[in-house]
Design a protein around this motif. Structure first.
Motif, PDB file in Angstrom:
ATOM      1  N   ALA A  92     -11.363  -6.547  -8.867  1.00 25.01           N
ATOM      2  CA  ALA A  92     -12.087  -5.928  -7.747  1.00 25.01           C
ATOM      3  C   ALA A  92     -11.141  -5.691  -6.573  1.00 25.01           C
ATOM      4  CB  ALA A  92     -13.257  -6.820  -7.325  1.00 25.01           C
ATOM      5  N   ALA A  93     -10.264  -6.672  -6.326  1.00 26.10           N
ATOM      6  CA  ALA A  93      -9.313  -6.529  -5.217  1.00 26.10           C
ATOM      7  C   ALA A  93      -8.394  -5.331  -5.466  1.00 26.10           C
ATOM      8  CB  ALA A  93      -8.489  -7.811  -5.063  1.00 26.10           C
ATOM      9  N   LEU A 112       0.825  -1.210   0.000  1.00 30.92           N
ATOM     10  CA  LEU A 112       0.000   0.000   0.000  1.00 30.92           C
ATOM     11  C   LEU A 112       0.862   1.264   0.000  1.00 30.92           C
ATOM     12  CD1 LEU A 112      -2.523  -1.349   2.605  1.00 30.92           C
ATOM     13  CD2 LEU A 112      -3.175  -0.573   0.313  1.00 30.92           C
ATOM     14  N   THR A 113       2.155   1.095   0.192  1.00 25.85           N
ATOM     15  CA  THR A 113       3.066   2.250   0.258  1.00 25.85           C
ATOM     16  C   THR A 113       4.274   2.012  -0.637  1.00 25.85           C
ATOM     17  OG1 THR A 113       4.048   1.307   2.286  1.00 25.85           O
ATOM     18  CG2 THR A 113       2.387   3.019   2.576  1.00 25.85           C
ATOM     19  N   LYS A 163      -7.839   2.184  -3.754  1.00 28.95           N
ATOM     20  CA  LYS A 163      -8.635   3.138  -2.966  1.00 28.95           C
ATOM     21  C   LYS A 163      -8.049   3.284  -1.552  1.00 28.95           C
ATOM     22  CE  LYS A 163     -13.214   3.216  -1.067  1.00 28.95           C
ATOM     23  NZ  LYS A 163     -14.430   2.432  -0.968  1.00 28.95           N
ATOM     24  N   LEU A 164      -7.663   2.159  -0.946  1.00 24.04           N
ATOM     25  CA  LEU A 164      -7.125   2.228   0.417  1.00 24.04           C
ATOM     26  C   LEU A 164      -5.734   2.867   0.418  1.00 24.04           C
ATOM     27  CD1 LEU A 164      -8.347  -1.157   1.947  1.00 24.04           C
ATOM     28  CD2 LEU A 164      -9.348   1.116   2.168  1.00 24.04           C
ATOM     29  N   ALA A 165      -4.945   2.617  -0.634  1.00 26.13           N
ATOM     30  CA  ALA A 165      -3.630   3.280  -0.728  1.00 26.13           C
ATOM     31  C   ALA A 165      -3.814   4.791  -0.862  1.00 26.13           C
ATOM     32  CB  ALA A 165      -2.844   2.733  -1.914  1.00 26.13           C
ATOM     33  N   GLU A 202      -6.934  -2.907   5.352  1.00 26.31           N
ATOM     34  CA  GLU A 202      -5.677  -2.729   4.622  1.00 26.31           C
ATOM     35  C   GLU A 202      -4.830  -4.006   4.688  1.00 26.31           C
ATOM     36  OE1 GLU A 202      -6.993  -0.437   6.579  1.00 26.31           O
ATOM     37  OE2 GLU A 202      -7.072   1.414   5.395  1.00 26.31           O
ATOM     38  N   VAL A 203      -4.780  -4.635   5.857  1.00 23.42           N
ATOM     39  CA  VAL A 203      -3.976  -5.860   5.988  1.00 23.42           C
ATOM     40  C   VAL A 203      -4.541  -6.950   5.081  1.00 23.42           C
ATOM     41  CG1 VAL A 203      -3.330  -7.736   7.559  1.00 23.42           C
ATOM     42  CG2 VAL A 203      -3.097  -5.350   8.289  1.00 23.42           C
ATOM     43  N   ARG A 204      -5.859  -7.069   5.066  1.00 22.81           N
ATOM     44  CA  ARG A 204      -6.456  -8.142   4.270  1.00 22.81           C
ATOM     45  C   ARG A 204      -6.257  -7.918   2.767  1.00 22.81           C
ATOM     46  NH1 ARG A 204     -10.483  -9.900   1.378  1.00 22.81           N
ATOM     47  NH2 ARG A 204     -11.042 -12.092   1.639  1.00 22.81           N
ATOM     48  N   ILE A 205      -6.570  -6.722   2.292  1.00 23.18           N
ATOM     49  CA  ILE A 205      -6.510  -6.506   0.837  1.00 23.18           C
ATOM     50  C   ILE A 205      -5.068  -6.474   0.343  1.00 23.18           C
ATOM     51  CG2 ILE A 205      -6.519  -3.971   0.748  1.00 23.18           C
ATOM     52  CD1 ILE A 205      -8.646  -6.304  -1.428  1.00 23.18           C
TER      53      ILE A 205
END
Ligand SMILES: [Zn+2]
Length: 449
Positions: A434-435, A73-74, A441-443, A103-106
């Motif tokens: 989808a993932a 994510l980063t 989006k979360l990033a 965030e951990v799951r995706i």
């Protein structure tokens, strides 16, 4: 008892005791376990599922021995692009305080998909931050969905800035809570049996983010529970100076004094191990996760992998976290492992076949998996099918060496326990588009001020 037949591979690379490479090879698996390996004429003609591997090389599934999946994510965060390890961590820690269960799951789902596309069938992850209710359970849930074997290690940080450690206090946990949660996740998820899809390990983050007491207590707990232990060690010069200033010894001594050597232990990086420490690792059966891209990206140095291998140290390959690589392409990582030894020692320092061996058999030995790493009767049916008819291998004289020297870095098919995770170059166990939409989006949310 479903059967699976792979046949007509241009070459099937077994990584068995004699390192057989079988032209026109294939294998028969029943219920996720390999029953027979050999040329087509020696195998049955029928099975419940048949995979034709014409134009492909088949290898054992690759094994990833070190990762921090949440870091995808980063990737390429500007403040961390050009910093050494400690500066890089200090740029990223504040962002990571905002991560939670989603965030951990995706991130795990995307990381495991990326790994599977590069032929990986077993991945270890080192998750050492648990802010905002995040749990190890979240990444195990993702692994179950996607069908890649996961060695989830329950990491920890307990010494924050106010106590002289590197991480912000917000990312640390009280040590009793850490040990309680290690017990909880081992009891809930660890499977010691052959063919295990989920194993759990105990993994304090590093000597610069936990106490000596937590290192010692974690080792006692892991041995009491019969699970493996993992941490970062001797990553760069800053790390060595920190260990010497704070503990008055080198990393090898630190590890040995606290119970962190043995065949149930593997350490990430070990770039700066000296000759005596390499001998200690060889004697004690301690394993190493070699992460060449991360070591280059952070300017940490060249790990003495040639010497480790020559002295009998178990070595596997790790992509490391996606904030310091910034990808999770395990075949590319094996290529970099080969190239980096050649930078240090010359063109005969490591062959392409040895790099492939480290990425398969080597990883299996580091993770204590004698049921994985080779394609031979009795082993689990974990393998990757690599197309060798594309432009990157056009004109090759040696399709096996070409996997490392040329490519491709994307598997056509990746099977775990006899089940397809990747088929025709696509992840088939989850809706990856989808993932990735949710992942982006979360990033983006983490980027907001
Ligand atoms: Zn790491």
């Amino acid at each position: 008892m479903p059967t699976l037949l792979i046949r007509n591979a241009d070459v099937l690379v077994t990584m068995d005791g004699t390192r057989r490479e079988i032209a026109g090879g294939g294998l028969l698996a029943r219920d996720g376990v390999i029953e027979a390996v050999g040329p087509a004429a020696t195998l049955p003609r029928e099975a419940d599922e048949i995979v034709d591997a014409t134009g492909c090389v088949v290898t054992p599934g690759l094994i990833n021995t070190h990762h921090h999946m949440y870091q995808n994510l980063t990737r390429a965060v500007p403040a961390g692009q050009d910093a050494l390890l400690f500066g890089w961590l200090q740029a990223l820690y504040p962002i990571w305080t905002r991560i939670g269960p989603d965030e951990v799951r995706i991130s795990a789902l995307v990381a495991l998909a990326e790994l599977a596309l590069s032929g990986c069938t077993t991945a270890s992850d080192h998750l050492y931050i648990f802010p905002n209710g995040a749990r190890l359970d979240d990444e195990i849930d993702a692994a179950r969905e996607i069908g890649v074997r996961l060695h989830a290690t329950r990491g920890s940080m307990s010494i924050g800035e106010s106590d002289g450690g590197l991480p912000p206090d917000a990312l640390t946990e009280p040590e009793p809570d850490i040990l309680d949660d290690c017990i909880r996740v081992i009891d809930a998820f660890h499977d010691p049996n052959a063919g295990a899809m989920i194993r759990v390990g105990v993994a304090p983050c590093s000597p610069f983010s936990v106490s000596r007491e937590l290192m010692r207590d974690s080792a006692l707990l892991a041995r009491d529970k019969g699970v493996m232990m993992h941490t970062h060690l001797a990553e760069n010069d800053e790390d060595i100076v920190h260990t010497q200033e704070r503990f008055g010894c080198r990393p090898g001594q630190f590890a040995e004094d606290l119970g962190w050597t043995g065949d149930d232990v593997w350490h990430a990086h070990c770039v700066k191990l000296d000759r005596a420490e390499i001998d200690l690792f060889a004697r004690s059966g301690t394993g190493v996760a070699h992460c060449p891209c991360s070591n280059m990206r952070l300017g940490s140095g060249i790990a003495p992998v040639r010497l480790m291998r020559d002295q009998g140290v178990k070595v596997g390959i790790g992509v490391d976290g996606s904030a310091s690589n910034d990808g999770a392409d395990l075949m590319a990582e094996a290529r970099q492992a080969m190239l980096l030894q050649r930078v240090a020692l010359g063109a005969d320092a490591m062959s392409a076949r040895e790099a492939l061996e480290i990425a398969t058999l080597g990883g299996a030995s580091v993770l204590g998996r004698d049921d994985l790493g080779s394609l031979s009767p009795g082993k689990r049916a974990d393998f990757a099918v690599w197309p060798v008819t594309g432009i990157e291998t056009s004109g090759t004289w040696d399709p096996v060496a070409a996997l490392i020297l040329c490519g491709p870095h994307r598997a056509r098919d990746t099977y775990v326990e006899g089940r397809a995770v990747v088929r025709g170059g696509q992840v088939v166990t989850t809706d990856l588009d989808a993932a990735m939409r949710l992942h982006r989006k979360l990033a983006a949310r983490l980027m907001e001020p």
